[in-house]
Design an enzyme around this catalytic site. Sequence first.
Site, PDB file in Angstrom:
ATOM      1  N   GLY A  12       0.799  -1.150  -0.008  1.00 25.53           N
ATOM      2  CA  GLY A  12      -0.010   0.176  -0.061  1.00 25.53           C
ATOM      3  C   GLY A  12       0.799   1.178   0.078  1.00 25.53           C
ATOM      4  N   ASP A  13       0.121   2.478  -0.116  1.00 27.97           N
ATOM      5  CA  ASP A  13       0.816   3.714  -0.180  1.00 27.97           C
ATOM      6  C   ASP A  13       1.799   3.837  -1.566  1.00 27.97           C
ATOM      7  OD1 ASP A  13      -0.754   4.391   1.912  1.00 27.97           O
ATOM      8  OD2 ASP A  13       0.663   3.540   3.434  1.00 27.97           O
ATOM      9  N   LYS A  16      -0.813   5.595  -5.324  1.00 25.61           N
ATOM     10  CA  LYS A  16      -1.799   5.416  -6.479  1.00 25.61           C
ATOM     11  C   LYS A  16      -2.702   6.425  -6.799  1.00 25.61           C
ATOM     12  CE  LYS A  16      -3.277   2.212  -3.506  1.00 25.61           C
ATOM     13  NZ  LYS A  16      -2.074   1.974  -2.570  1.00 25.61           N
ATOM     14  N   GLY A  40      -5.614   5.967   2.047  1.00 25.55           N
ATOM     15  CA  GLY A  40      -5.440   7.369   2.176  1.00 25.55           C
ATOM     16  C   GLY A  40      -4.671   7.752   0.962  1.00 25.55           C
ATOM     17  N   HIS A  41      -5.243   8.343   0.014  1.00 24.17           N
ATOM     18  CA  HIS A  41      -4.702   8.734  -1.381  1.00 24.17           C
ATOM     19  C   HIS A  41      -4.377   9.903  -1.604  1.00 24.17           C
ATOM     20  CE1 HIS A  41      -6.486   4.407  -3.142  1.00 24.17           C
ATOM     21  NE2 HIS A  41      -5.713   4.365  -2.031  1.00 24.17           N
ATOM     22  N   THR A  42      -3.169  10.274  -1.678  1.00 24.52           N
ATOM     23  CA  THR A  42      -2.799  11.637  -1.688  1.00 24.52           C
ATOM     24  C   THR A  42      -2.645  12.295  -3.149  1.00 24.52           C
ATOM     25  OG1 THR A  42      -1.573  11.200   0.148  1.00 24.52           O
ATOM     26  CG2 THR A  42      -1.142  13.388  -0.585  1.00 24.52           C
ATOM     27  N   GLN A 221      -5.116  -0.077  -0.954  1.00 24.57           N
ATOM     28  CA  GLN A 221      -4.230  -0.845  -0.263  1.00 24.57           C
ATOM     29  C   GLN A 221      -3.013  -1.568  -1.321  1.00 24.57           C
ATOM     30  OE1 GLN A 221      -7.627  -1.744   0.513  1.00 24.57           O
ATOM     31  NE2 GLN A 221      -7.020   0.210   1.874  1.00 24.57           N
ATOM     32  N   ARG A 300       0.698   7.427  11.366  1.00 24.54           N
ATOM     33  CA  ARG A 300       1.615   6.381  11.738  1.00 24.54           C
ATOM     34  C   ARG A 300       2.947   6.267  11.024  1.00 24.54           C
ATOM     35  NH1 ARG A 300      -1.458   0.686  11.966  1.00 24.54           N
ATOM     36  NH2 ARG A 300      -2.309   1.440  10.086  1.00 24.54           N
ATOM     37  N   GLU A 301       4.034   5.939  11.676  1.00 25.08           N
ATOM     38  CA  GLU A 301       5.258   5.986  11.082  1.00 25.08           C
ATOM     39  C   GLU A 301       5.460   4.761   9.854  1.00 25.08           C
ATOM     40  OE1 GLU A 301       8.824   4.836  13.209  1.00 25.08           O
ATOM     41  OE2 GLU A 301       9.089   6.879  13.758  1.00 25.08           O
ATOM     42  N   ARG A 302       5.637   4.871   8.780  1.00 24.21           N
ATOM     43  CA  ARG A 302       5.811   3.705   7.867  1.00 24.21           C
ATOM     44  C   ARG A 302       7.122   2.814   8.036  1.00 24.21           C
ATOM     45  NH1 ARG A 302       3.491   6.978   2.843  1.00 24.21           N
ATOM     46  NH2 ARG A 302       1.334   7.106   3.328  1.00 24.21           N
ATOM     47  N   ASP A 330      13.024  10.016  -6.507  1.00 28.10           N
ATOM     48  CA  ASP A 330      13.594  11.213  -6.054  1.00 28.10           C
ATOM     49  C   ASP A 330      13.996  11.024  -4.439  1.00 28.10           C
ATOM     50  OD1 ASP A 330      10.654  11.292  -6.074  1.00 28.10           O
ATOM     51  OD2 ASP A 330      11.356  12.960  -4.292  1.00 28.10           O
TER      52      ASP A 330
HETATM   53  P1  GDP Z   1      -1.395   5.867  -2.125  1.00 29.52           P
HETATM   54  O1  GDP Z   1      -2.247   5.397  -0.775  1.00 29.52           O
HETATM   55  O2  GDP Z   1      -1.074   4.685  -2.756  1.00 29.52           O
HETATM   56  O3  GDP Z   1      -2.285   6.640  -3.015  1.00 29.52           O
HETATM   57  O4  GDP Z   1      -0.164   6.585  -1.523  1.00 29.52           O
HETATM   58  P2  GDP Z   1      -0.250   7.468  -0.347  1.00 29.52           P
HETATM   59  O5  GDP Z   1      -0.873   8.942  -0.752  1.00 29.52           O
HETATM   60  O6  GDP Z   1      -0.837   7.032   1.034  1.00 29.52           O
HETATM   61  O7  GDP Z   1       1.265   7.923  -0.198  1.00 29.52           O
HETATM   62  C1  GDP Z   1       2.120   8.519  -1.021  1.00 29.52           C
HETATM   63  C2  GDP Z   1       2.814   9.524  -0.633  1.00 29.52           C
HETATM   64  O8  GDP Z   1       4.158   9.849  -1.615  1.00 29.52           O
HETATM   65  C3  GDP Z   1       2.023  10.774  -0.474  1.00 29.52           C
HETATM   66  O9  GDP Z   1       2.325  11.701   0.455  1.00 29.52           O
HETATM   67  C4  GDP Z   1       2.377  11.452  -2.145  1.00 29.52           C
HETATM   68  O10 GDP Z   1       2.360  12.793  -2.072  1.00 29.52           O
HETATM   69  C5  GDP Z   1       3.933  11.237  -2.144  1.00 29.52           C
HETATM   70  N1  GDP Z   1       4.504  11.030  -3.264  1.00 29.52           N
HETATM   71  C6  GDP Z   1       3.734  10.592  -4.488  1.00 29.52           C
HETATM   72  N2  GDP Z   1       4.779  10.328  -5.645  1.00 29.52           N
HETATM   73  C7  GDP Z   1       5.809  10.670  -5.165  1.00 29.52           C
HETATM   74  C8  GDP Z   1       7.124  10.861  -5.647  1.00 29.52           C
HETATM   75  O11 GDP Z   1       7.157  10.480  -6.712  1.00 29.52           O
HETATM   76  N3  GDP Z   1       7.937  11.542  -4.910  1.00 29.52           N
HETATM   77  C9  GDP Z   1       7.690  11.930  -3.528  1.00 29.52           C
HETATM   78  N4  GDP Z   1       8.897  12.391  -3.000  1.00 29.52           N
HETATM   79  N5  GDP Z   1       6.768  11.845  -3.056  1.00 29.52           N
HETATM   80  C10 GDP Z   1       5.648  11.414  -3.861  1.00 29.52           C
HETATM   81  P1  IMO Z   2      -3.776   2.973   0.660  1.00 27.65           P
HETATM   82  O1  IMO Z   2      -5.011   2.657  -0.312  1.00 27.65           O
HETATM   83  C1  IMO Z   2      -1.149   0.932   3.716  1.00 27.65           C
HETATM   84  C2  IMO Z   2      -2.692  -1.981   6.330  1.00 27.65           C
HETATM   85  C3  IMO Z   2      -3.178  -1.492   7.852  1.00 27.65           C
HETATM   86  C4  IMO Z   2      -2.896  -2.804   8.392  1.00 27.65           C
HETATM   87  C5  IMO Z   2      -3.496  -3.917   7.633  1.00 27.65           C
HETATM   88  C6  IMO Z   2      -5.252  -4.314   7.978  1.00 27.65           C
HETATM   89  O2  IMO Z   2      -3.686   4.130   1.147  1.00 27.65           O
HETATM   90  O3  IMO Z   2      -2.547   2.188   0.005  1.00 27.65           O
HETATM   91  P2  IMO Z   2      -7.362  -2.776   7.824  1.00 27.65           P
HETATM   92  O4  IMO Z   2      -7.729  -1.496   8.417  1.00 27.65           O
HETATM   93  O5  IMO Z   2      -7.508  -2.530   6.305  1.00 27.65           O
HETATM   94  O6  IMO Z   2      -8.152  -3.674   8.431  1.00 27.65           O
HETATM   95  O7  IMO Z   2      -5.670  -2.735   8.231  1.00 27.65           O
HETATM   96  O8  IMO Z   2      -3.411  -3.215   6.300  1.00 27.65           O
HETATM   97  N1  IMO Z   2      -3.548  -0.967   5.450  1.00 27.65           N
HETATM   98  C7  IMO Z   2      -2.669  -0.340   4.933  1.00 27.65           C
HETATM   99  N2  IMO Z   2      -1.428  -0.054   4.590  1.00 27.65           N
HETATM  100  N3  IMO Z   2      -1.994   1.622   2.791  1.00 27.65           N
HETATM  101  C8  IMO Z   2      -3.288   1.425   2.942  1.00 27.65           C
HETATM  102  O9  IMO Z   2      -4.227   2.025   1.897  1.00 27.65           O
HETATM  103  C9  IMO Z   2      -3.727   0.486   4.086  1.00 27.65           C
HETATM  104  N4  IMO Z   2      -5.061   0.021   4.080  1.00 27.65           N
HETATM  105  C10 IMO Z   2      -4.907  -0.826   5.094  1.00 27.65           C
HETATM  106  O10 IMO Z   2      -2.064  -0.656   8.246  1.00 27.65           O
HETATM  107  O11 IMO Z   2      -1.561  -3.323   8.592  1.00 27.65           O
HETATM  108 MG    MG Z   3      -2.220   5.480   1.308  1.00 22.76          MG
END
Ligand code: GDP
Ligand code: IMO
Ligand code: MG
Length: 420
Positions: A12-13, A16, A40-42, A221, A300-302, A330
């Site tokens: 995840g994260d 996307k 949480g999609h940023t 995820q 939370r800390e990743r 980067d």
């Molecule tokens: P998602 O859940 O897959 O949509 O990803 P998140 O939003 O949880 O986490 C991705 C984080 O990385 C966000 O804070 C974005 O703003 C940041 N991000 C995305 N692409 C880049 C990149 O290429 N470089 C850097 N430095 N940050 C990025």
């Molecule tokens: P995005 O879409 C990262 C993780 C939680 C936990 C496990 C189960 O932003 O990538 P849950 O609340 O789904 O029952 O938790 O999955 N988790 C994620 N980790 N990005 C996410 O979503 C996540 N959604 C759930 O931290 O380990």
């Molecule tokens: Mg996320």
Amino acid sequence: MKVDVLLGLQWGDEGKGKVVDVLTPDYDIVARFQGGPNAGHTLEFDDKKYVLRSIPSGIFQENTVNVIGNGVVLDPVLFQEEAQALEASGVDIKKNLKISKKVHLIMPTHRLLDAANEKAKGGNKIGTTGKGIGPTYTDKISRNGLRLGDTLKNFPEKYAAARDRHMSMLAALGETPDISALEEKWLKAIEYLKEFELIDSEHAINRALVQGKKVLCEGAQGTMLDIDFGSYPFVTSSNTITAGACTGLGVAPNKIGDVYGIFKAYCTRVGSGPFPTELFDETGKKIRDIGHEYGAVTGRERRCGWVDLVALKYAIMLNGVTKLIMMKSDVLDGFDEVKACTAYEIDGRITDEFPFSIEDGTITPVYETLPGWKQDLTGYEDYESMPERFKEYVNFLESKLGVPIVILSVGPDRKQTIRR
Ligand code: GDP
Ligand code: IMO
Ligand code: MG
């Protein structure tokens, strides 16, 4: 027409939200197919930052229809907060967002059960996001769930029955909460939800495909959190893989077109569970600091580590990935060396096949080391002019993974995206 799917290949994260936003102008519809507000999609553009939880990341393009599909679990209260914040920033959300009547509703008691289950697990807790995801999907699978469409008829009785069942489950776990305030807010939020166009999304999506419209399915995820193939039991409660787009939207398998698999140039994980390439040293800390690796929703800390090609190859196989997208390149700009895990050593045996279990302590990652590029990538606009050593890293990953990397992200902003 076929649907394209974009989903995470790691834990995840991966980024996307950013890429869906970048690709949205190529699509008529963007649809979420699983997960819920655990996501949480940023997105970042015009010096503004948005974090989306339940609403698809195509919502900022005026001419794109966004769909929350049947595979999603929706918390009415969190949805209302998210939707109203978007409305306040000028998004015509009632026009551009449609919701499946078959989405399952996260009730206040689901969240309480999530917390109580975690507490009961003690040291073995999953580290969930606390959003009630597991209990809501449990009710869906055990045929006790409440769907959005159920709010249209005899709802008070259905709601009361589900709540009472949850309250006795909570009592068995030693919890007797007063939920009246939560309940009141939740029931109000249901009325807000009814102001949206509630649809049979399977018909809407398939009709759109017949009409030649382009549809992008947005995963939440990541593959390693998939309920079947992830690091069970430290996973989420839905199928996060391409197959989830079929069941979560009512799209037949032969209607799947391109599958965009997205990964970070390194790897992160939040919550408990095994993570073979996790770094506990200064390097891991440096990645976290530079990459701002803190949860978009929970803060939370990743946990951070090197990219894991064994896990990535497994994810590519499960999803039928046709195109790769590498994010956060980067973040590795300042490193003298960059490592990639190409195999696992398990009981003295070397393998590149993802095993049944990756339990802590059972796997020693085998790394290949490449020289770092030691240049700032954030300002580049085209691939050709990028540093040779960075291109070597890209070519190395591509040759190991066997799928072309078509997009490289070099910063959080929409503009910091390079097509290749
Ligand atoms: P998602 O859940 O897959 O949509 O990803 P998140 O939003 O949880 O986490 C991705 C984080 O990385 C966000 O804070 C974005 O703003 C940041 N991000 C995305 N692409 C880049 C990149 O290429 N470089 C850097 N430095 N940050 C990025
Ligand atoms: P995005 O879409 C990262 C993780 C939680 C936990 C496990 C189960 O932003 O990538 P849950 O609340 O789904 O029952 O938790 O999955 N988790 C994620 N980790 N990005 C996410 O979503 C996540 N959604 C759930 O931290 O380990
Ligand atoms: Mg996320």
